[in-house]
Design an enzyme around this catalytic site. Sequence first.
Site, PDB file in Angstrom:
ATOM      1  CG  ASP A  53      -1.907   1.052   1.319  1.00  0.00           C
ATOM      2  OD1 ASP A  53      -2.294   1.567   0.252  1.00  0.00           O
ATOM      3  OD2 ASP A  53      -2.347   1.398   2.442  1.00  0.00           O
ATOM      4  CD  GLU A  82      -0.210   5.250  -3.997  1.00  0.00           C
ATOM      5  OE1 GLU A  82       0.306   5.495  -2.896  1.00  0.00           O
ATOM      6  OE2 GLU A  82      -1.013   4.322  -4.194  1.00  0.00           O
ATOM      7  CG  ASP A 112      -8.255   4.387   0.206  1.00  0.00           C
ATOM      8  OD1 ASP A 112      -8.161   3.150   0.348  1.00  0.00           O
ATOM      9  OD2 ASP A 112      -7.464   5.199   0.721  1.00  0.00           O
TER      10      ASP A 112
HETATM   11  O1  MIG Z   1      -5.814   5.123   4.307  1.00  0.00           O
HETATM   12  O2  MIG Z   1      -3.497   1.069   5.725  1.00  0.00           O
HETATM   13  O3  MIG Z   1      -5.943   2.082   0.374  1.00  0.00           O
HETATM   14  O4  MIG Z   1      -6.834  -0.084   1.871  1.00  0.00           O
HETATM   15  O5  MIG Z   1      -6.747   0.124   4.659  1.00  0.00           O
HETATM   16  C1  MIG Z   1      -4.457   5.179   4.137  1.00  0.00           C
HETATM   17  C2  MIG Z   1      -4.678   1.766   5.852  1.00  0.00           C
HETATM   18  C3  MIG Z   1      -3.717   3.861   4.194  1.00  0.00           C
HETATM   19  C4  MIG Z   1      -4.941   3.014   2.317  1.00  0.00           C
HETATM   20  C5  MIG Z   1      -5.412   1.777   1.636  1.00  0.00           C
HETATM   21  C6  MIG Z   1      -6.404   1.078   2.503  1.00  0.00           C
HETATM   22  C7  MIG Z   1      -5.792   0.753   3.833  1.00  0.00           C
HETATM   23  C8  MIG Z   1      -5.312   2.036   4.500  1.00  0.00           C
HETATM   24  N1  MIG Z   1      -4.382   2.719   3.599  1.00  0.00           N
END
Ligand code: MIG
Length: 788
Positions: free
Chosen positions: A406, A409, A483
């Site tokens: 995650d 980017e 998200d």
């Molecule tokens: O919201 O790790 O897209 O699936 O649960 C910021 C927490 C960080 C974004 C991800 C989301 C995940 C969340 N992350």
Amino acid sequence: MQDTSFAIHPGNKQQIEGTNHHDIGNVRSFKKKEGRFVFECDNGTVNVLFYSDSVARVVMNQKQDPVLEGSFAVIKEPGYVDVSVQEKDEEVTLTAQEMSLHVLKAPMRITFKDSDGQIIVGEGKKGMGHSHEGKVICYKEALPYEHYYGFGEKTGFLDKKGEKMTMWNTDVYAPHNPETDALYQSIPFFLTLRGGRAHGLFFDNTGKTHFNMRTEAGTYSFSGDSGQMDYYVMAGPGMKEVLSQYTSLTGTMPLPPKWALGFHQSRYSYETEEEVRELVGNFLEKSIPVDAIYLDIHYMDGYRVFTFDEDRFPNAKQLVADLKEQGIRLVPIVDPGVKEDPEYEAYQEGVHDDRFCKYIEGNVYYGDVWPGNSAFPDFTSDSVQKWWGGKHKFYSDLGIEGIWNDMNEPAVFNETKTMDTKVMHDNNGNPKTHRELHNIYGLKMGEATYEGMKNNLEGKRTFLLTRAGYAGVQRYASVWTGDNRSFWEHLQLALPMCMNLGMSGVPFCGPDVGGFAHDANGQLLARWTQFGTFTPYFRNHSAIGTLRQEPWSFGEDVEANVKKYIDLRYIWMPHLYKLFRDASLTGLPVMRPLVFEYPEDKNTFNLSDQFMIGDNVIVAPITTPDTEHRVVYLPGGEWVNYWTDDIQEGGRHIMVEAPLDTLPIFVKADTVVAHGSPKQSTAVKEDNFQLHAYFGKIAEASYTIYEDDGETFGYENGEAFEKSVNLSYDSDVLTITTEDLNTRFTPDWSEITIVIHGAFDVTEAALNGRNVEMEKLDGGKLVITVSR
Ligand code: MIG
């Protein structure tokens, strides 16, 4: 200020696109050099290379000789292609078997033609160019009746005609809507459908890129803020050929372990070992299938990657082992940010061995993410790849087989939402700025993670889920669409988004089922799960602070409805697995738009609310509340309602009833789908393998069964089971012929139950020339059991 009317202050004049660049100008010289074709022009040098008879690459550099090495996306080398060259005063023609390039000299304009001399794509008044600020641009002629697909992960409808899009990997938590542009993935590739004929175009540029498909003026354009003009044209001629050509450049998805195709349950976050055990207990008690549980950021010690918080998870190894006993995998999240903490091993190693992204002056770049101030591994260096991959032994030693990437980017909590674009990436000794390489950060993190886990698992297949990526991401990871929210509109949005990801070389994708942010409700969860049954990636996930969203969260009716569809996923598993296998070989998506199969049918060109699984199944989810009917488009031919066996004549729109527990599904007549049975997880042996054949007017259908162990790479050495089954019937005799194509793997099941739908007149059946027994059921159903 962007959120108020100040954004449209009259003083904010925008530069008009394309008014400030220099055209490439005239060709001054042309020569052939080491397998490439070199055009020196007034305003830049252009190289043309052939990768096959139907794939050519054009690279323009306005400052120096075009750089041909170092693509992050393309893993194929230019091939030896027989190209004949013809040079005249006004034009150079380069002719390969399936495609020719016609290069006008004054000014330089390139037209791609097929082997019949038909234009694939041409240029007109405008061609390539560049600006003072180092931007590169290319215009192509657009015809009024053409349509565009692909572009990776974009909001909006299926057909991208009329859209303007930016590629810049971005963490977008704000609600995704039609004008949300750059998202987590950047895949600068698209297919053009022109009167039934297709071609592809891949703009291999890892900085910020723009596509302007607002084609009213008869052109479209693609441009990059940095880097070279570097693009490939794929000649098709069909959409399937284009995707195969594109994935022959950028690679196909490796066959995932079967458990990755099961139902996955996630939440931000399951915070403790007890909570995880209770969750699993619920699935088991309620007999709801589940193959994976996710651990979001709370599992870590102060958000330090490669750690477990020992108060919350006192015995992670035991937990992983106990879950695996039940056939369930644990998938932890791993973010790229490494906490700045001199007493933390990953940080110590990173600093000591120079693993982090740095400024040109030598100071490490720090950004604020979950652990606070953090450093970011520089995945563009091979040694960092190895280090990061190796660090995953922490997880594999605990018995973990899958990872969730995650924030890659990379997302940073600041105004620009990402790393300072001035940061320098090592790039194995060929340094480039983050501005130039931004879009590959997630891809390279995925590569390090996938290769590391694969290596650590010693012959077992691994599974990786990633949020960010670039062209080629399919080689390492599956992609979820980030998200989203528990909005009906986001359920609608997910269909074309996933279809276009599939058409961008990424077959393994899906949205958070039920929606991530915002509160879900029972009906939405039920309808979204119905859709999820047929998305290649199937995970229920929801955010901290929102209503719980597990299958049982909205009462018994919703639970039964949701269970019915998770069960259905496992019923369809043998068929889905076979489609994944096909996708891993051909690059063709599992989930695909109807236009992919019916490119001559205008009703499919922008059909965004129904899709196909493989080439013979149409799924038409309900995506609005309190809706028990919908219109379904069935292309020409006959289609069988999966639930009722009713045959529908296609080439028309029909009204379908869809009570809350019904997902409309249609199978093309005279085709076959493979089924198994519902089970707690894919770890449970399959003992009820079925082939369902839907007979129509042609009364003939065939299928090739594919099975392997579902978890090792043995299949790469041919350890698989493949058998073809052909069915046909003539007046009242059903003929079945089978052929073993590969028996080096022995499936768990020993019999195949063949169910024929629509075989009303059959009185006799023969299997490979011998009479066999059959059982006739109501409604024209016929059951024959044959041995494996
Ligand atoms: O919201 O790790 O897209 O699936 O649960 C910021 C927490 C960080 C974004 C991800 C989301 C995940 C969340 N992350």
